[in-house]
Write a protein that holds these residues in place. Structure first.
Motif, PDB file in Angstrom:
ATOM      1  N   MET A   1       0.995  -1.037  -0.032  1.00 55.47           N
ATOM      2  CA  MET A   1       0.305   0.357  -0.210  1.00 55.47           C
ATOM      3  C   MET A   1       0.568   1.013   0.007  1.00 55.47           C
ATOM      4  O   MET A   1       2.050   1.052   0.752  1.00 55.47           O
ATOM      5  N   SER A   2       0.858   2.479  -0.683  1.00 52.65           N
ATOM      6  CA  SER A   2       1.941   3.396  -1.136  1.00 52.65           C
ATOM      7  C   SER A   2       0.838   4.672  -0.433  1.00 52.65           C
ATOM      8  O   SER A   2      -0.234   3.896   0.050  1.00 52.65           O
ATOM      9  N   SER A   3       1.510   5.131   0.441  1.00 50.04           N
ATOM     10  CA  SER A   3       1.736   6.762   0.974  1.00 50.04           C
ATOM     11  C   SER A   3       0.391   7.594   0.437  1.00 50.04           C
ATOM     12  O   SER A   3      -0.719   8.002   1.143  1.00 50.04           O
ATOM     13  N   ALA A   4       0.180   7.263  -0.614  1.00 51.66           N
ATOM     14  CA  ALA A   4      -0.397   7.836  -1.531  1.00 51.66           C
ATOM     15  C   ALA A   4      -2.303   7.490  -1.761  1.00 51.66           C
ATOM     16  O   ALA A   4      -3.115   7.879  -2.155  1.00 51.66           O
ATOM     17  N   SER A   5      -1.959   6.224  -1.271  1.00 48.50           N
ATOM     18  CA  SER A   5      -3.882   5.698  -1.927  1.00 48.50           C
ATOM     19  C   SER A   5      -4.056   5.824   0.000  1.00 48.50           C
ATOM     20  O   SER A   5      -5.509   5.520   0.255  1.00 48.50           O
ATOM     21  N   PHE A   6      -3.680   5.688   0.543  1.00 52.95           N
ATOM     22  CA  PHE A   6      -4.087   6.141   2.192  1.00 52.95           C
ATOM     23  C   PHE A   6      -4.367   7.641   2.610  1.00 52.95           C
ATOM     24  O   PHE A   6      -5.063   7.677   3.059  1.00 52.95           O
ATOM     25  N   TYR A   7      -2.812   8.644   2.219  1.00 55.76           N
ATOM     26  CA  TYR A   7      -3.260   9.573   2.701  1.00 55.76           C
ATOM     27  C   TYR A   7      -4.838   9.972   1.793  1.00 55.76           C
ATOM     28  O   TYR A   7      -4.162  10.791   0.467  1.00 55.76           O
ATOM     29  N   VAL A   8      -5.403  11.609   2.599  1.00 50.57           N
ATOM     30  CA  VAL A   8      -6.286  12.189   1.929  1.00 50.57           C
ATOM     31  C   VAL A   8      -6.337  13.958   2.246  1.00 50.57           C
ATOM     32  O   VAL A   8      -5.834  13.974   3.528  1.00 50.57           O
ATOM     33  N   THR A   9      -5.477  14.608   1.420  1.00 49.38           N
ATOM     34  CA  THR A   9      -5.457  16.009   2.310  1.00 49.38           C
ATOM     35  C   THR A   9      -6.577  16.888   2.004  1.00 49.38           C
ATOM     36  O   THR A   9      -6.779  18.179   2.288  1.00 49.38           O
ATOM     37  N   GLY A  10      -7.571  16.885   1.563  1.00 51.76           N
ATOM     38  CA  GLY A  10      -8.231  16.991   1.049  1.00 51.76           C
ATOM     39  C   GLY A  10      -9.323  17.133   0.810  1.00 51.76           C
ATOM     40  O   GLY A  10      -9.262  15.936   0.078  1.00 51.76           O
ATOM     41  N   GLY A  11     -11.721  16.936   0.292  1.00 49.59           N
ATOM     42  CA  GLY A  11     -12.138  17.104   0.044  1.00 49.59           C
ATOM     43  C   GLY A  11     -12.709  16.113   0.414  1.00 49.59           C
ATOM     44  O   GLY A  11     -12.177  15.440   2.058  1.00 49.59           O
ATOM     45  N   THR A  12     -13.667  15.095  -0.331  1.00 43.80           N
ATOM     46  CA  THR A  12     -14.655  14.083   0.111  1.00 43.80           C
ATOM     47  C   THR A  12     -13.287  12.693  -0.514  1.00 43.80           C
ATOM     48  O   THR A  12     -12.915  12.302  -0.920  1.00 43.80           O
ATOM     49  N   PHE A  13     -14.151  11.998   1.069  1.00 42.97           N
ATOM     50  CA  PHE A  13     -13.039  10.951   1.008  1.00 42.97           C
ATOM     51  C   PHE A  13     -14.109   9.323  -0.237  1.00 42.97           C
ATOM     52  O   PHE A  13     -14.777   9.546  -0.248  1.00 42.97           O
ATOM     53  N   ARG A  14     -12.860   8.820  -0.706  1.00 38.44           N
ATOM     54  CA  ARG A  14     -14.043   7.792  -1.183  1.00 38.44           C
ATOM     55  C   ARG A  14     -14.425   6.460  -0.495  1.00 38.44           C
ATOM     56  O   ARG A  14     -14.364   6.492   0.603  1.00 38.44           O
ATOM     57  N   GLN A  15     -15.328   6.028  -0.580  1.00 33.98           N
ATOM     58  CA  GLN A  15     -16.150   5.066  -0.323  1.00 33.98           C
ATOM     59  C   GLN A  15     -15.154   4.163   0.276  1.00 33.98           C
ATOM     60  O   GLN A  15     -15.440   3.858   1.347  1.00 33.98           O
ATOM     61  N   TYR A  40     -31.280  15.335   8.009  1.00 30.23           N
ATOM     62  CA  TYR A  40     -30.240  15.799   7.063  1.00 30.23           C
ATOM     63  C   TYR A  40     -28.588  16.146   8.755  1.00 30.23           C
ATOM     64  O   TYR A  40     -28.785  15.646   9.397  1.00 30.23           O
ATOM     65  N   VAL A  41     -28.021  16.374   7.651  1.00 31.13           N
ATOM     66  CA  VAL A  41     -26.365  16.373   8.578  1.00 31.13           C
ATOM     67  C   VAL A  41     -26.126  18.198   8.622  1.00 31.13           C
ATOM     68  O   VAL A  41     -25.999  19.128   7.065  1.00 31.13           O
ATOM     69  N   LEU A  42     -26.311  18.999   8.991  1.00 31.22           N
ATOM     70  CA  LEU A  42     -25.622  20.306   9.933  1.00 31.22           C
ATOM     71  C   LEU A  42     -24.270  20.186  10.382  1.00 31.22           C
ATOM     72  O   LEU A  42     -24.345  20.460  11.599  1.00 31.22           O
ATOM     73  N   THR A  43     -23.077  21.480   9.569  1.00 30.15           N
ATOM     74  CA  THR A  43     -22.420  21.714  10.612  1.00 30.15           C
ATOM     75  C   THR A  43     -21.296  22.491   9.719  1.00 30.15           C
ATOM     76  O   THR A  43     -21.462  22.127   8.290  1.00 30.15           O
ATOM     77  N   SER A  44     -19.726  22.633  10.121  1.00 35.92           N
ATOM     78  CA  SER A  44     -19.613  23.792   9.041  1.00 35.92           C
ATOM     79  C   SER A  44     -18.693  22.876   8.183  1.00 35.92           C
ATOM     80  O   SER A  44     -18.648  21.732   8.235  1.00 35.92           O
ATOM     81  N   ARG A  45     -17.826  23.629   7.987  1.00 33.61           N
ATOM     82  CA  ARG A  45     -17.050  23.195   6.860  1.00 33.61           C
ATOM     83  C   ARG A  45     -16.179  22.209   6.904  1.00 33.61           C
ATOM     84  O   ARG A  45     -15.013  22.109   8.176  1.00 33.61           O
ATOM     85  N   GLN A  46     -15.722  21.615   6.520  1.00 37.41           N
ATOM     86  CA  GLN A  46     -14.130  20.056   6.709  1.00 37.41           C
ATOM     87  C   GLN A  46     -14.726  19.187   7.391  1.00 37.41           C
ATOM     88  O   GLN A  46     -14.172  19.031   8.167  1.00 37.41           O
ATOM     89  N   MET A  47     -15.860  19.508   7.971  1.00 42.56           N
ATOM     90  CA  MET A  47     -15.894  18.299   9.311  1.00 42.56           C
ATOM     91  C   MET A  47     -16.881  17.041   8.141  1.00 42.56           C
ATOM     92  O   MET A  47     -17.137  15.876   9.187  1.00 42.56           O
ATOM     93  N   GLY A  48     -16.192  16.621   7.740  1.00 40.45           N
ATOM     94  CA  GLY A  48     -17.104  15.705   6.706  1.00 40.45           C
ATOM     95  C   GLY A  48     -18.124  15.186   6.597  1.00 40.45           C
ATOM     96  O   GLY A  48     -18.684  13.550   6.485  1.00 40.45           O
TER      97      GLY A  48
END
Length: 134
Positions: A1-15, A40-48
């Motif tokens: 497994m490469s580190s590129a496939s593990f870390y996500v630096t922003g945006g939506t995570f794939r399922q 419904y889901v309400l929260t601030s930005r960048q909370m997933g």
């Protein structure tokens, strides 16, 4: 497994993101939707929120539930209410293979306001279409 496939630096995570950590919100949302509750889901930005939606939708689909994900920003701006609701309904129709039925419904009820037409289309076409196809 490469580190590129593990870390996500922003945006939506794939399922299937390996670094996603399931939260209580994942379980709560899934359970409530399975029970037929409106959620419904309400929260601030960048909370997933988007990652939560992607994973919950995938889980529901795996269980055989029909899921429609609507990105309201994809519809566009500077539209009339008629255009906005018609575009929203077209996205639902495309996701559920009900394009022709919803288009016919929309065009034969022009005297109704767009919100009322949208709600009736959900009640009279989408919901019965799901019951018959499941």
């Amino acid at each position: 497994m490469s580190s590129a496939s593990f870390y996500v630096t922003g945006g939506t995570f794939r399922q299937d993101a390996l670094s996603y950590i399931e939260r209580q919100a994942d379980r709560d949302l899934y359970d409530a939707l399975q029970a037929g509750d409106f959620c419904y889901v309400l929260t601030s930005r960048q909370m997933g929120k988007s990652s939560l939606m992607v994973r919950t939708a995938a889980r529901l689909r795996e269980q055989g539930t029909k899921v429609v994900v609507l990105d309201l920003t994809a519809i566009g701006a500077n539209l009339t209410p008629e255009q906005w609701y018609d575009s929203l309904l077209a996205l639902v129709g495309s996701a559920l293979s009900l394009e022709e039925e919803l288009d016919a419904f929309w065009l034969t009820r022009e005297r109704l306001g767009p919100l009322r037409r949208w709600m009736q289309a959900l009640r009279e076409v989408v919901l019965p279409g799901l019951v018959c196809r499941v």
